[in-house]
Design a protein around this motif. Structure first.
Motif, PDB file in Angstrom:
ATOM      1  N   CYS A  81     -18.370  17.000  -0.614  1.00 11.59           N
ATOM      2  CA  CYS A  81     -17.087  16.682   0.005  1.00 11.59           C
ATOM      3  C   CYS A  81     -17.171  16.769   1.528  1.00 11.59           C
ATOM      4  CB  CYS A  81     -15.980  17.586  -0.529  1.00 11.59           C
ATOM      5  SG  CYS A  81     -16.206  19.322  -0.138  1.00 11.59           S
ATOM      6  N   THR A  82     -18.390  16.755   2.055  1.00 13.31           N
ATOM      7  CA  THR A  82     -18.518  16.799   3.509  1.00 13.31           C
ATOM      8  C   THR A  82     -19.774  16.067   3.946  1.00 13.31           C
ATOM      9  OG1 THR A  82     -18.416  18.235   5.443  1.00 13.31           O
ATOM     10  CG2 THR A  82     -19.801  18.993   3.636  1.00 13.31           C
ATOM     11  N   GLU A 120     -15.281  22.269   5.877  1.00  8.64           N
ATOM     12  CA  GLU A 120     -15.523  21.465   4.669  1.00  8.64           C
ATOM     13  C   GLU A 120     -16.774  21.951   3.942  1.00  8.64           C
ATOM     14  OE1 GLU A 120     -13.594  17.147   5.995  1.00  8.64           O
ATOM     15  OE2 GLU A 120     -15.747  17.326   5.642  1.00  8.64           O
ATOM     16  N   GLN A 168     -17.285  23.151   0.016  1.00  8.60           N
ATOM     17  CA  GLN A 168     -18.337  22.578  -0.844  1.00  8.60           C
ATOM     18  C   GLN A 168     -19.227  23.677  -1.429  1.00  8.60           C
ATOM     19  OE1 GLN A 168     -20.519  18.838   0.254  1.00  8.60           O
ATOM     20  NE2 GLN A 168     -22.252  20.229   0.392  1.00  8.60           N
ATOM     21  N   ALA A 174     -12.759  14.880  -7.735  1.00  7.54           N
ATOM     22  CA  ALA A 174     -11.892  15.848  -7.058  1.00  7.54           C
ATOM     23  C   ALA A 174     -11.981  17.196  -7.758  1.00  7.54           C
ATOM     24  CB  ALA A 174     -10.451  15.359  -7.057  1.00  7.54           C
ATOM     25  N   ALA A 215     -10.237  19.546  -3.047  1.00 10.86           N
ATOM     26  CA  ALA A 215     -11.358  18.837  -2.415  1.00 10.86           C
ATOM     27  C   ALA A 215     -11.572  17.477  -3.067  1.00 10.86           C
ATOM     28  CB  ALA A 215     -12.638  19.670  -2.544  1.00 10.86           C
ATOM     29  N   ILE A 216     -11.874  16.512  -2.216  1.00  6.77           N
ATOM     30  CA  ILE A 216     -12.099  15.145  -2.682  1.00  6.77           C
ATOM     31  C   ILE A 216     -13.542  14.759  -2.363  1.00  6.77           C
ATOM     32  CG2 ILE A 216     -11.297  12.740  -2.499  1.00  6.77           C
ATOM     33  CD1 ILE A 216      -9.183  14.756  -3.473  1.00  6.77           C
ATOM     34  N   ALA A 217     -14.221  14.166  -3.336  1.00  9.33           N
ATOM     35  CA  ALA A 217     -15.610  13.728  -3.092  1.00  9.33           C
ATOM     36  C   ALA A 217     -15.634  12.678  -1.989  1.00  9.33           C
ATOM     37  CB  ALA A 217     -16.198  13.152  -4.381  1.00  9.33           C
ATOM     38  N   ARG A 218     -16.714  12.673  -1.230  1.00  6.11           N
ATOM     39  CA  ARG A 218     -16.807  11.810  -0.039  1.00  6.11           C
ATOM     40  C   ARG A 218     -16.476  10.355  -0.342  1.00  6.11           C
ATOM     41  NH1 ARG A 218     -22.404  12.717   2.918  1.00  6.11           N
ATOM     42  NH2 ARG A 218     -21.646  10.914   4.041  1.00  6.11           N
ATOM     43  N   ARG A 245     -12.713   9.472  -0.407  1.00  6.72           N
ATOM     44  CA  ARG A 245     -11.840   9.844   0.711  1.00  6.72           C
ATOM     45  C   ARG A 245     -11.452   8.606   1.509  1.00  6.72           C
ATOM     46  NH1 ARG A 245     -13.727  15.489   3.258  1.00  6.72           N
ATOM     47  NH2 ARG A 245     -11.872  15.046   4.452  1.00  6.72           N
TER      48      ARG A 245
END
Lengths: 286, 171
Positions: free
Chosen positions: B21-22, B41, B45, B72, B94-97, B100
């Protein structure tokens, strides 16, 4: 058998983060009084009182035509003004004379360079390392840094008008600080920019300034005075990914699993009663 | 955007360990990590990859899938109950890259899931509602916007580094 140390084993140069040695006239006045907008009239008054030199008058040209007249000064005038603000007048007087020395010694190459280039391009000048080091040595010899709180570091994030700087105090303690990006007059710095952060007390408040700095390769002997002001991983609190993640996990554990006590719940209940916590309706679907 | 949500199982460890997520570290020319541009972030993670499963009585670790991919993660914890209110802390949203930047759609769905689970997690005695709180880094603008869209209010700033946002969620 250990081999004997050869002179060439020693590094030929060491990188240091040093403040940009030249600033424009407005920065000198703002260092003296950050609350007062700088004016040419105020500068002339200071010059008449010999509180600052005549500086370097540069007639700039662009495409062969006159493009304006600028006045630049040694950054030591800025430090001198800051020191007078905290009552260190003896050190400030030493810096005044050092500033004149810097301007005298580098006047010709500076005027030649700045006539066709912006001040921000100064680190590209061939004489820049000599100028930056000479200026930094004068600053160190004057004892100025002991009277100010100085951080040397690098911008690691620059988002939403805030900049985060990883660096080191001149006392060798690592530091991670977040500052408003507007601290710099020429605009917010970018990620990986080298900076110095200077704080000093003024009338019971703290004045914090973000100064442009540059990485300069200097000889190891000269660098010893600035061993706290070094670029790269030495100053950043990150050494390995694993170290970073261990620290990150520990920090997150403290944040995500706080020990919430009754007084915290009492405060929340008071905020609820005072209407300071908004409501949202959640519709549960099957 | 609709994710398939379910509770995390112990068998999800490998899925969680590959969750991103980062962005990556900024590195030196030799590949050594120099610094992380968004350390807050990276903390989330790392937490997602390492966290133990919460007990079902006090917490939820929910995984949202899209097309079989972990998209997510939401984690909440019941911190206490008082005077008819339950107090829940959002620990992770958190949202996966790769999900986003879609005008916050994925974030909004994850936040909705977090609020629904917060309300559901509250005990039967919490008839007045659920006070949901979240801590974010002061420079974390996307999270701030997400919380504002869901009616959270800024309550406190802690050490100049963290912001506490709260909302009262009622059924």
């Amino acid at each position: 058998m250990p081999r004997s140390r050869h002179p060439h084993d020693a590094p030929l140069s060491v990188d240091c983060v040093l403040p940009l040695p030249v600033i424009d006239w407005e920065d000198v006045l703002l260092a003296q009084d950050p609350t007062r907008p700088p004016t040419r009239a105020h500068l002339r008054t200071l010059q008449k009182r010999n509180a600052v030199s005549q500086g370097l008058q540069v007639t700039q040209r662009k495409n062969g035509r006159l493009a304006g007249r600028k006045t630049y000064f040694s950054t030591l005038w800025g430090f001198s003004a800051r020191l007078r603000g905290v009552g260190a007048n003896d050190i400030a007087a030493r810096l005044d004379s050092a500033a004149e020395d810097v301007e005298r010694r580098f006047r010709a190459p500076l005027i030649l360079f700045l006539k066709d280039n912006a001040l921000s391009d100064l680190p590209n000048a061939s004489f820049f390392p000599d100028l930056a080091l000479f200026s930094a040595q004068k600053l160190h010899q004057s004892g100025a840094l002991e009277s100010l709180s100085v951080v040397s570091g690098m911008v690691v994030t620059a988002e939403n008008s805030r900049v985060r700087v990883h660096g080191m105090w001149q006392t060798h303690e690592p530091v991670d600080i977040t500052l408003p990006g507007q601290l710099r007059r020429s605009g917010p710095p970018r990620v990986r920019d080298s900076v110095w952060v200077i704080s000093r007390p003024v009338l019971g408040a703290a004045v914090t300034e973000l100064l442009d700095a540059s990485i300069v390769a200097v000889n190891p002997q000269a660098a010893s005075a600035y061993d706290w002001s070094r670029p790269g991983p030495e100053v950043a609190p990150v050494l390995t990914e694993e170290d970073f993640d261990d620290e990150a996990a520990a920090r997150y554990q403290r944040i995500a699993h706080p020990e919430l006590n009754d007084s915290y719940f009492d405060e929340l209940l008071r905020d609820l009663a005072d209407g300071r916590i908004p409501h949202t309706t959640i519709h549960l679907t099957a | 955007m609709v994710f398939d949500w379910r509770d995390a199982h112990t068998s999800d460890r490998s899925v969680r360990q590959s969750f991103e997520c980062t962005v990556d570290f900024e590195r030196t020319a030799l590949g050594r990590p120099l610094f992380h541009p968004r350390p807050y972030e990276r903390e989330v993670q790392t937490h997602i990859r390492r966290a133990a499963l919460p007990s079902s009585a006090n917490g939820r670790l929910r995984l949202g899938f899209a097309g079989g991919e972990l998209a997510a993660v939401v984690q909440i914890n019941l911190e206490g109950t008082r005077d008819g209110y339950s107090f829940v802390r959002l620990q992770v949203v958190a949202i996966a890259r790769q999900f986003r930047g879609l005008r916050g759609e994925a974030a909004d769905e994850a936040m909705h899931e977090a609020l629904v689970q917060s309300v559901v997690l509250g005990p039967a005695g919490a008839s007045e509602g659920t006070v949901v709180s979240a801590l974010i880094d002061v420079v974390n603008e996307p999270s701030r916007r997400m919380l504002q869209r869901h009616k959270f209010a800024l309550r406190d700033t802690i050490d100049g580094q963290l912001e506490e946002w709260v909302v009262l969620a009622v059924r």
